[in-house]
Motif scaffolding. Structure first.
Motif, PDB file in Angstrom:
ATOM      1  N   LEU A   6     -32.368  41.721  74.673  1.00  0.00           N
ATOM      2  CA  LEU A   6     -31.166  42.545  74.806  1.00  0.00           C
ATOM      3  C   LEU A   6     -30.228  42.332  73.620  1.00  0.00           C
ATOM      4  O   LEU A   6     -29.683  43.277  73.063  1.00  0.00           O
ATOM      5  N   ALA A   7     -30.079  41.074  73.220  1.00  0.00           N
ATOM      6  CA  ALA A   7     -29.235  40.765  72.060  1.00  0.00           C
ATOM      7  C   ALA A   7     -29.826  41.382  70.796  1.00  0.00           C
ATOM      8  O   ALA A   7     -29.093  41.884  69.932  1.00  0.00           O
ATOM      9  N   LEU A   8     -31.134  41.366  70.671  1.00  0.00           N
ATOM     10  CA  LEU A   8     -31.794  41.948  69.501  1.00  0.00           C
ATOM     11  C   LEU A   8     -31.584  43.467  69.454  1.00  0.00           C
ATOM     12  O   LEU A   8     -31.291  44.034  68.399  1.00  0.00           O
ATOM     13  N   VAL A   9     -31.707  44.127  70.598  1.00  0.00           N
ATOM     14  CA  VAL A   9     -31.490  45.575  70.664  1.00  0.00           C
ATOM     15  C   VAL A   9     -30.043  45.911  70.316  1.00  0.00           C
ATOM     16  O   VAL A   9     -29.769  46.835  69.550  1.00  0.00           O
ATOM     17  N   LEU A  10     -29.089  45.167  70.856  1.00  0.00           N
ATOM     18  CA  LEU A  10     -27.679  45.398  70.537  1.00  0.00           C
ATOM     19  C   LEU A  10     -27.392  45.172  69.063  1.00  0.00           C
ATOM     20  O   LEU A  10     -26.627  45.910  68.443  1.00  0.00           O
ATOM     21  N   LEU A  11     -27.998  44.151  68.487  1.00  0.00           N
ATOM     22  CA  LEU A  11     -27.803  43.876  67.069  1.00  0.00           C
ATOM     23  C   LEU A  11     -28.333  45.026  66.210  1.00  0.00           C
ATOM     24  O   LEU A  11     -27.687  45.449  65.248  1.00  0.00           O
ATOM     25  N   LEU A  12     -29.489  45.557  66.571  1.00  0.00           N
ATOM     26  CA  LEU A  12     -30.051  46.679  65.826  1.00  0.00           C
ATOM     27  C   LEU A  12     -29.185  47.938  65.967  1.00  0.00           C
ATOM     28  O   LEU A  12     -29.017  48.695  65.012  1.00  0.00           O
ATOM     29  N   LEU A  13     -28.653  48.168  67.154  1.00  0.00           N
ATOM     30  CA  LEU A  13     -27.786  49.329  67.355  1.00  0.00           C
ATOM     31  C   LEU A  13     -26.494  49.210  66.556  1.00  0.00           C
ATOM     32  O   LEU A  13     -26.014  50.175  65.978  1.00  0.00           O
ATOM     33  N   LEU A  14     -25.918  48.020  66.524  1.00  0.00           N
ATOM     34  CA  LEU A  14     -24.677  47.819  65.773  1.00  0.00           C
ATOM     35  C   LEU A  14     -24.908  47.888  64.268  1.00  0.00           C
ATOM     36  O   LEU A  14     -24.017  48.270  63.517  1.00  0.00           O
ATOM     37  N   ALA A  15     -26.095  47.523  63.819  1.00  0.00           N
ATOM     38  CA  ALA A  15     -26.404  47.582  62.394  1.00  0.00           C
ATOM     39  C   ALA A  15     -26.452  49.031  61.902  1.00  0.00           C
ATOM     40  O   ALA A  15     -26.212  49.303  60.732  1.00  0.00           O
ATOM     41  N   GLY A  16     -26.735  49.962  62.805  1.00  0.00           N
ATOM     42  CA  GLY A  16     -26.826  51.368  62.433  1.00  0.00           C
ATOM     43  C   GLY A  16     -25.544  52.143  62.639  1.00  0.00           C
ATOM     44  O   GLY A  16     -25.555  53.371  62.634  1.00  0.00           O
TER      45      GLY A  16
END
Length: 126
Positions: A6-16
């Protein structure tokens, strides 16, 4: 265990986030200052600059206009008149006259320019 994906998905979303088209406040302010400075250098009134650039924050435009005014005053620089006519935003353009309105007037494109001289007939010179 679930927290890590979940943290990885959120990090990827925030990076974009920059791909979402959200305006950067620093870039918007810098663009406004540049627009204001360009308006002042071209001798354009501050109010005209506001009307020609409605999407730009007025405070940023004013800051750029004022900075350029101070600079031009210190350096004793003259304004640089634009050689091309300004392109107005679609919201500020005048709508073309319809056929039903002003039946007595010709459309603006059919009128002869006021500065052109009347044609002269040289055959009667004697």
């Amino acid at each position: 265990m679930i927290r890590r994906p979940l943290a990885l998905v959120l990090l990827l979303l925030l990076a974009g986030c920059d791909l979402l088209g959200l305006p950067d406040p620093k870039a918007t302010a810098a663009e406004g200052k540049a627009i204001g400075a360009a308006c002042r250098q071209a001798g354009r009134a501050l109010e005209d600059c506001y009307q020609l650039n409605p999407a730009v924050p007025k405070a940023a435009v004013f800051d750029g206009w004022r900075e350029m005014n101070d600079y031009m005053t210190e350096q004793k620089l003259d304004i640089v008149r634009p050689t091309l006519p300004p392109v107005l935003p679609k919201a500020l353009r005048k709508k073309p006259a319809t056929a039903g309105s002003d039946a007595g007037e010709a459309p603006a494109g059919d009128k002869a320019p006021a500065s052109s001289p009347a044609p002269q007939d040289n055959a009667h010179k004697g």
